[in-house]
Motif scaffolding. Sequence first.
Motif, PDB file in Angstrom:
ATOM      1  N   ARG A  68       3.490   1.710  -1.655  1.00 41.97           N
ATOM      2  CA  ARG A  68       4.023   1.607  -3.306  1.00 41.97           C
ATOM      3  C   ARG A  68       2.967   1.548  -4.100  1.00 41.97           C
ATOM      4  O   ARG A  68       3.196   1.624  -5.351  1.00 41.97           O
ATOM      5  CB  ARG A  68       5.081   0.685  -3.173  1.00 41.97           C
ATOM      6  N   ASN A  69       1.548   2.108  -3.753  1.00 40.95           N
ATOM      7  CA  ASN A  69       0.577   1.715  -4.652  1.00 40.95           C
ATOM      8  C   ASN A  69       0.400   0.422  -5.671  1.00 40.95           C
ATOM      9  O   ASN A  69      -0.010   0.369  -6.696  1.00 40.95           O
ATOM     10  CB  ASN A  69       0.567   2.961  -5.496  1.00 40.95           C
TER      11      ASN A  69
ATOM     12  N   SER B  37     -11.633   5.176  -1.836  1.00 43.80           N
ATOM     13  CA  SER B  37     -10.604   5.242  -0.731  1.00 43.80           C
ATOM     14  C   SER B  37     -10.708   3.816  -0.073  1.00 43.80           C
ATOM     15  O   SER B  37     -11.830   3.377   0.327  1.00 43.80           O
ATOM     16  CB  SER B  37     -10.584   6.238   0.205  1.00 43.80           C
TER      17      SER B  37
ATOM     18  N   SER C 182       0.970  -1.367   0.139  1.00 49.60           N
ATOM     19  CA  SER C 182      -0.061  -0.036  -0.259  1.00 49.60           C
ATOM     20  C   SER C 182       0.839   1.277   0.095  1.00 49.60           C
ATOM     21  O   SER C 182       0.451   2.283  -0.586  1.00 49.60           O
ATOM     22  CB  SER C 182      -1.176  -0.041   1.200  1.00 49.60           C
TER      23      SER C 182
ATOM     24  N   LYS D 217      -1.646  -3.056  -5.615  1.00 51.10           N
ATOM     25  CA  LYS D 217      -2.971  -3.430  -5.112  1.00 51.10           C
ATOM     26  C   LYS D 217      -2.678  -4.444  -4.509  1.00 51.10           C
ATOM     27  O   LYS D 217      -2.145  -5.573  -5.153  1.00 51.10           O
ATOM     28  CB  LYS D 217      -3.912  -3.459  -6.365  1.00 51.10           C
TER      29      LYS D 217
ATOM     30  N   TYR E 214      -7.828   5.532  -5.412  1.00 50.21           N
ATOM     31  CA  TYR E 214      -7.983   4.743  -6.296  1.00 50.21           C
ATOM     32  C   TYR E 214      -8.896   5.320  -7.408  1.00 50.21           C
ATOM     33  O   TYR E 214     -10.265   5.690  -7.005  1.00 50.21           O
ATOM     34  CB  TYR E 214      -8.477   3.276  -5.981  1.00 50.21           C
TER      35      TYR E 214
ATOM     36  N   GLY F  68      -5.819   1.195  -2.430  1.00 46.38           N
ATOM     37  CA  GLY F  68      -5.003   2.401  -1.962  1.00 46.38           C
ATOM     38  C   GLY F  68      -5.965   3.371  -1.432  1.00 46.38           C
ATOM     39  O   GLY F  68      -7.016   3.519  -1.514  1.00 46.38           O
TER      40      GLY F  68
END
Length: 345
Positions: free
Chosen positions: A147-148, A211, A145, A150, A171, A168
């Motif tokens: 580092r974005n 979110s 999370s 999923k 999103y 994240g």
Amino acid sequence: MIEKEDPVISEEEAAQYDRQIRLWGLDAQKRLRGSRVLLAGLGGLGAEVAKNLILAGVKGLTLLDHEQVSEESCQAQFLVPVTAQGQNRAQASLERAQNLNPMVEVHADPERVEDKPDDFFLQFDAVCLTGCSRDLMVRVDQLCSQRNIKVFCGDVYGYYGYMFSNLGQEYHYVEEKPKVVKPTGDSNNGPEAKKAKVDPNETTMVKKTASFCTLKEALEVDWTSEKAKAGLKRTPVDYFLLHVLLKFRTDKGRDPDPKSFPGDSQLLRQIRDDVLEALAVGSDLLNNDFISYCFSEMSPVCAVMGGVLGQEVVKALSQRDAPHRNFFFFDGRKGNGVVDYFGPN
């Protein structure tokens, strides 16, 4: 960090994915085609998820599993041949998985997911964990999370199944909605002419943002707070059952086993009592009936949950359609396949 390519859909791929492109558009298919996914756990649920992701057309899928093929594996999932007993489950699943779609790069990794360093998970666009411990899922979720990346988690316990997703804090996705036709403004047509109307034959793409909370936050809800108490009646009992089953896995290092039914049943009752007391919720919230329905992976439940979990990964990577936030629960005892949904956000 992930090095993103500019995915290009070849003529061959356009023909292969023609139906999907018509369904969710070329841009969504390109995003999907440029994504790499890690799938941990090749049990019955993992095999179903693998099938759905490969057929959808991701760029690459890594199958990670250190377990050996057992008789139960052959009964629960369809990627391993019956002659593969004793072999590594990821490697035994590779050939049939690859044959589903030669355009997808499928790899098998026979190592333990617990032994993987942090950098290993950062090379993927999405990580899907099945059959993993609570501590591992929380660790990977927190790592990804940041580092974005999923994250999806899921399991099947007998008649029960669940999935969790964390896409994240911010999103972005698009959703297709019926087009609203503005009023003509012609006063001669009366009041009805001034009202906006929905045209079912035309649609428009609406950009939206969602979110998500982390798995740690979702599992550590303070049920003594007034907000949580107010939402308790709307929370499916499956949420608390998940706590019990994850605690069983932590304590025993495995899931409830039909071969140990008497002892495991007694332990499940004790864990149920301890978990509900620790969460400060009613001791009668989860009756003893659940014990008879949470042993082994049932293939029909794996198929349902694999379809849901696989589709959620596809939606997240393609950024099309509204995702589930954050839990999805399934109870196969309900003959109509009733689904429960819960999210602390």
